[in-house]
Design a protein around this motif. Sequence first.
Motif, PDB file in Angstrom:
ATOM      1  N   PRO A  89      -0.945  10.675  45.034  1.00 56.11           N
ATOM      2  CA  PRO A  89      -0.025   9.726  44.398  1.00 56.11           C
ATOM      3  C   PRO A  89       0.838  10.360  43.315  1.00 56.11           C
ATOM      4  O   PRO A  89       2.020  10.043  43.192  1.00 56.11           O
ATOM      5  CB  PRO A  89      -0.961   8.662  43.805  1.00 56.11           C
ATOM      6  CG  PRO A  89      -2.167   8.717  44.661  1.00 56.11           C
ATOM      7  CD  PRO A  89      -2.326  10.161  45.022  1.00 56.11           C
ATOM      8  N   VAL A  90       0.235  11.282  42.524  1.00 59.07           N
ATOM      9  CA  VAL A  90       1.023  11.924  41.469  1.00 59.07           C
ATOM     10  C   VAL A  90       2.048  12.870  42.096  1.00 59.07           C
ATOM     11  O   VAL A  90       3.180  12.972  41.624  1.00 59.07           O
ATOM     12  CB  VAL A  90       0.103  12.675  40.475  1.00 59.07           C
ATOM     13  CG1 VAL A  90       0.923  13.486  39.497  1.00 59.07           C
ATOM     14  CG2 VAL A  90      -0.766  11.677  39.724  1.00 59.07           C
ATOM     15  N   MET A  91       1.657  13.554  43.180  1.00 56.10           N
ATOM     16  CA  MET A  91       2.624  14.377  43.906  1.00 56.10           C
ATOM     17  C   MET A  91       3.721  13.496  44.496  1.00 56.10           C
ATOM     18  O   MET A  91       4.908  13.853  44.475  1.00 56.10           O
ATOM     19  CB  MET A  91       1.927  15.151  45.019  1.00 56.10           C
ATOM     20  CG  MET A  91       1.048  16.295  44.538  1.00 56.10           C
ATOM     21  SD  MET A  91       0.204  17.137  45.895  1.00 56.10           S
ATOM     22  CE  MET A  91       1.589  17.922  46.698  1.00 56.10           C
ATOM     23  N   ALA A  92       3.317  12.346  45.014  1.00 60.92           N
ATOM     24  CA  ALA A  92       4.302  11.414  45.577  1.00 60.92           C
ATOM     25  C   ALA A  92       5.218  10.865  44.493  1.00 60.92           C
ATOM     26  O   ALA A  92       6.350  10.464  44.784  1.00 60.92           O
ATOM     27  CB  ALA A  92       3.589  10.260  46.283  1.00 60.92           C
ATOM     28  N   LEU A  93       4.726  10.857  43.240  1.00 63.24           N
ATOM     29  CA  LEU A  93       5.549  10.392  42.130  1.00 63.24           C
ATOM     30  C   LEU A  93       6.809  11.241  42.026  1.00 63.24           C
ATOM     31  O   LEU A  93       7.905  10.723  41.811  1.00 63.24           O
ATOM     32  CB  LEU A  93       4.750  10.444  40.824  1.00 63.24           C
ATOM     33  CG  LEU A  93       5.523  10.075  39.553  1.00 63.24           C
ATOM     34  CD1 LEU A  93       5.972   8.617  39.606  1.00 63.24           C
ATOM     35  CD2 LEU A  93       4.660  10.309  38.318  1.00 63.24           C
ATOM     36  N   GLY A  94       6.638  12.556  42.167  1.00 59.36           N
ATOM     37  CA  GLY A  94       7.801  13.443  42.123  1.00 59.36           C
ATOM     38  C   GLY A  94       8.773  13.143  43.250  1.00 59.36           C
ATOM     39  O   GLY A  94       9.978  13.023  43.028  1.00 59.36           O
ATOM     40  N   TRP A  95       8.230  13.014  44.468  1.00 56.22           N
ATOM     41  CA  TRP A  95       9.085  12.704  45.623  1.00 56.22           C
ATOM     42  C   TRP A  95       9.731  11.331  45.462  1.00 56.22           C
ATOM     43  O   TRP A  95      10.910  11.140  45.757  1.00 56.22           O
ATOM     44  CB  TRP A  95       8.233  12.750  46.892  1.00 56.22           C
ATOM     45  CG  TRP A  95       8.995  12.454  48.138  1.00 56.22           C
ATOM     46  CD1 TRP A  95       9.686  13.324  48.915  1.00 56.22           C
ATOM     47  CD2 TRP A  95       9.150  11.169  48.761  1.00 56.22           C
ATOM     48  NE1 TRP A  95      10.254  12.685  49.980  1.00 56.22           N
ATOM     49  CE2 TRP A  95       9.949  11.361  49.922  1.00 56.22           C
ATOM     50  CE3 TRP A  95       8.691   9.892  48.460  1.00 56.22           C
ATOM     51  CZ2 TRP A  95      10.283  10.314  50.760  1.00 56.22           C
ATOM     52  CZ3 TRP A  95       9.031   8.847  49.302  1.00 56.22           C
ATOM     53  CH2 TRP A  95       9.825   9.059  50.437  1.00 56.22           C
ATOM     54  N   THR A  96       8.916  10.364  44.981  1.00 55.36           N
ATOM     55  CA  THR A  96       9.417   8.994  44.833  1.00 55.36           C
ATOM     56  C   THR A  96      10.549   8.917  43.820  1.00 55.36           C
ATOM     57  O   THR A  96      11.586   8.294  44.071  1.00 55.36           O
ATOM     58  CB  THR A  96       8.271   8.054  44.401  1.00 55.36           C
ATOM     59  OG1 THR A  96       7.256   8.064  45.403  1.00 55.36           O
ATOM     60  CG2 THR A  96       8.773   6.633  44.217  1.00 55.36           C
ATOM     61  N   THR A  97      10.349   9.555  42.661  1.00 56.23           N
ATOM     62  CA  THR A  97      11.405   9.516  41.644  1.00 56.23           C
ATOM     63  C   THR A  97      12.668  10.202  42.150  1.00 56.23           C
ATOM     64  O   THR A  97      13.785   9.761  41.861  1.00 56.23           O
ATOM     65  CB  THR A  97      10.919  10.186  40.343  1.00 56.23           C
ATOM     66  OG1 THR A  97      10.319  11.442  40.662  1.00 56.23           O
ATOM     67  CG2 THR A  97       9.907   9.324  39.631  1.00 56.23           C
ATOM     68  N   SER A  98      12.482  11.269  42.918  1.00 53.27           N
ATOM     69  CA  SER A  98      13.637  11.951  43.508  1.00 53.27           C
ATOM     70  C   SER A  98      14.383  11.021  44.459  1.00 53.27           C
ATOM     71  O   SER A  98      15.615  10.923  44.413  1.00 53.27           O
ATOM     72  CB  SER A  98      13.165  13.206  44.252  1.00 53.27           C
ATOM     73  OG  SER A  98      14.214  13.773  44.997  1.00 53.27           O
ATOM     74  N   GLN A  99      13.629  10.299  45.312  1.00 52.28           N
ATOM     75  CA  GLN A  99      14.256   9.372  46.254  1.00 52.28           C
ATOM     76  C   GLN A  99      14.935   8.206  45.534  1.00 52.28           C
ATOM     77  O   GLN A  99      16.001   7.738  45.953  1.00 52.28           O
ATOM     78  CB  GLN A  99      13.207   8.836  47.238  1.00 52.28           C
ATOM     79  CG  GLN A  99      12.639   9.866  48.195  1.00 52.28           C
ATOM     80  CD  GLN A  99      13.696  10.529  49.042  1.00 52.28           C
ATOM     81  OE1 GLN A  99      14.602   9.872  49.550  1.00 52.28           O
ATOM     82  NE2 GLN A  99      13.602  11.837  49.186  1.00 52.28           N
ATOM     83  N   ILE A 100      14.315   7.748  44.458  1.00 57.40           N
ATOM     84  CA  ILE A 100      14.912   6.641  43.695  1.00 57.40           C
ATOM     85  C   ILE A 100      16.234   7.079  43.083  1.00 57.40           C
ATOM     86  O   ILE A 100      17.222   6.332  43.094  1.00 57.40           O
ATOM     87  CB  ILE A 100      13.937   6.141  42.604  1.00 57.40           C
ATOM     88  CG1 ILE A 100      12.743   5.423  43.259  1.00 57.40           C
ATOM     89  CG2 ILE A 100      14.637   5.204  41.633  1.00 57.40           C
ATOM     90  CD1 ILE A 100      11.660   5.026  42.284  1.00 57.40           C
ATOM     91  N   GLN A 101      16.270   8.306  42.572  1.00 58.79           N
ATOM     92  CA  GLN A 101      17.511   8.809  41.980  1.00 58.79           C
ATOM     93  C   GLN A 101      18.599   8.945  43.052  1.00 58.79           C
ATOM     94  O   GLN A 101      19.759   8.602  42.808  1.00 58.79           O
ATOM     95  CB  GLN A 101      17.256  10.174  41.314  1.00 58.79           C
ATOM     96  CG  GLN A 101      16.260  10.146  40.162  1.00 58.79           C
ATOM     97  CD  GLN A 101      16.784   9.391  38.941  1.00 58.79           C
ATOM     98  OE1 GLN A 101      17.907   8.909  38.941  1.00 58.79           O
ATOM     99  NE2 GLN A 101      15.965   9.280  37.915  1.00 58.79           N
ATOM    100  N   ARG A 102      18.218   9.427  44.223  1.00 55.44           N
ATOM    101  CA  ARG A 102      19.196   9.545  45.304  1.00 55.44           C
ATOM    102  C   ARG A 102      19.674   8.162  45.741  1.00 55.44           C
ATOM    103  O   ARG A 102      20.863   7.955  46.007  1.00 55.44           O
ATOM    104  CB  ARG A 102      18.575  10.277  46.495  1.00 55.44           C
ATOM    105  CG  ARG A 102      18.257  11.731  46.222  1.00 55.44           C
ATOM    106  CD  ARG A 102      17.668  12.410  47.444  1.00 55.44           C
ATOM    107  NE  ARG A 102      17.179  13.749  47.136  1.00 55.44           N
ATOM    108  CZ  ARG A 102      16.684  14.590  48.028  1.00 55.44           C
ATOM    109  NH1 ARG A 102      16.612  14.226  49.285  1.00 55.44           N
ATOM    110  NH2 ARG A 102      16.274  15.797  47.671  1.00 55.44           N
ATOM    111  N   ALA A 103      18.731   7.225  45.827  1.00 56.03           N
ATOM    112  CA  ALA A 103      19.095   5.850  46.211  1.00 56.03           C
ATOM    113  C   ALA A 103      20.020   5.232  45.175  1.00 56.03           C
ATOM    114  O   ALA A 103      20.963   4.508  45.527  1.00 56.03           O
ATOM    115  CB  ALA A 103      17.832   5.008  46.377  1.00 56.03           C
ATOM    116  N   ALA A 104      19.753   5.511  43.898  1.00 62.08           N
ATOM    117  CA  ALA A 104      20.603   4.968  42.834  1.00 62.08           C
ATOM    118  C   ALA A 104      22.023   5.513  42.960  1.00 62.08           C
ATOM    119  O   ALA A 104      23.003   4.769  42.806  1.00 62.08           O
ATOM    120  CB  ALA A 104      20.020   5.324  41.467  1.00 62.08           C
ATOM    121  N   ALA A 105      22.140   6.820  43.252  1.00 63.66           N
ATOM    122  CA  ALA A 105      23.465   7.414  43.431  1.00 63.66           C
ATOM    123  C   ALA A 105      24.176   6.788  44.633  1.00 63.66           C
ATOM    124  O   ALA A 105      25.374   6.475  44.569  1.00 63.66           O
ATOM    125  CB  ALA A 105      23.337   8.924  43.618  1.00 63.66           C
TER     126      ALA A 105
END
Length: 593
Positions: free
Chosen positions: A306-322
């Motif tokens: 889950p903590v590793m997924a946190l990095g991937w998730t935050t990255s995806q959220i930032q891309r989605a926000a853009a």
Amino acid sequence: MKALSYLNKYLVKYKWYLILGTIFTIISNLFGIIPAQLVRYALDLVGETLDIYYLFEGAAIQSKIYDIFTFSILMYGLLILGMALLKGIFLFMVRQTIIVMSRHIEFDLKNDVYQHYQTLPMSFYRRHNTGDLMARISEDVSKVRMYVGPSIMYGINLLVLFVMLIGYMLSVNVRLTVYVLLPLPLLSISIYIVNSIIIRRSEEIQRQLSNLSTYVQEAFSGIRVIKSFVQERYSFGNLQKEAEVFKDKSLSMTRVDALFYPLILLLVGFSNILVVYIGGQQIINGTLTPGNITEFILYVNMLTWPVMALGWTTSQIQRAAASQARINEFLEEKTTLVSTENRRTPVAGALSFRHVGFIYPDSGIQALQDFSLEVSRGETVAILGTTGSGKSTLANLICRLYDPTQGQILLDGQPLASYDIQYLRRQMGYVPQDVFLFSDSIANNVRFGIPDLPFEQVEQAVKDADLYQNIVEFPHGFDTRLGERGITLSGGQKQRLSIARAIARDPKILILDDCLSAVDTNTENIILNNLKRIMANRTSVIISHRVSSAKLADTIVVLDDGRIVEQGTHQALMERNGTYRELYEKQLQTEEV
């Protein structure tokens, strides 16, 4: 998250998927935590049983102790296996709710964006290229789906698991829990810094992707020109340049993205070291058992993904926000073409232009100046002029694809802006100068204005456009499928099919915008003679640079640089010996030659 707040209405719409997904996540994590406790009990049981087992060495009861011990370990193993199966089942249910929700939202968002595109005026499409429009409805929406699907799923999982694990770990040993959590603030700061870089580079990548899509779309649309001028190598070279820029930007973000996993694994490994070191001291002091330490190590490893997924998730959220910010940019565009009264009264067809002027908003070019004209019901007016004189602009204003920047256009004495836009356009048959046909059958292209139009009317419209003989000679007749933009047909055939599409809907106002330029004079005469019957009792506007197209007109208007220079009947204009006569004689000499 400001840009992504637009998606909240979809999350509310599909709230039950989200609620059930959260419940299934809690249950699946519960079945993931219990096995760690069973491992602790099993490990402690091994230590205690071994002491008792060797205490009764040589005694008959020793074999019974061994049997009880093996049965207990077997039961623990079966329980752990059962818990793993139950966890898998509920993880499947999580995906069947949250991921399915994301697909529904993706479907709705694409439909909403496409529907919004259709409401925007022509000026919007003049400012934005096709590739960019396509990239936002495909690539950008797909990236947004990663936020409402996997990102939310992993985010909920992390939150639930963190709350459940930390609460239980604190109940076992506060000091050891505090040491295990020490690396987390450092992890949060690292993620914040890295994601600040990622969001900036993600926006650059999306912009470059739009440029790349635009170039490819333009190249395929103009493939005949590219092949005719033998510019395949040059076109490919330009594509390579655009793709190289996209590759460099993607690699620069990948390098930053690659920092996540080594960083997280380092911090998780550090937590394991702290568990073993601090826990070992407490075992020596007698406050913890080896089972407790094993349990804590399992908890730390449960937090690893889950903590590793946190990095991937935050990255995806930032891309989605853009991506959502780019989508919002178009969704916030509002059309200026709104109806003032939503009028739907029957249309007779009388048009009145009062001092109309028009300047294209994107280029600033003045296309019409002080244009005034009265067209009675059922009258045919021909608008003649050279290229760039404002003829096509006039057609766009009648169909209300644009609004005049000066003056006013009236229909049956009422302002054009007072009519419901879709109702107004249904009263018109428009044949544009730039013919566009869809990749469908010939019959369906004719039916485009009225999808349920009877075949008899389709056939009659094609006959009036002098295309019937060509169609029946095709192997599949009216079912012949046209290529993209009607590439199957010749230029003249495409124009005639476009005319058939316009007259098939029996419009009150017929607008022919230089639609006979690709046909020969003989075919033009046949079509015009057929149109003479169709134009009866309906207002018709014939826009052309060819004088021969104006022979059916009751009134002829000659435009030059957006102004009316001459107006009247053919005979009157010939007697005036002005621009019209000069244009007529030049074209007559050309035809004779």
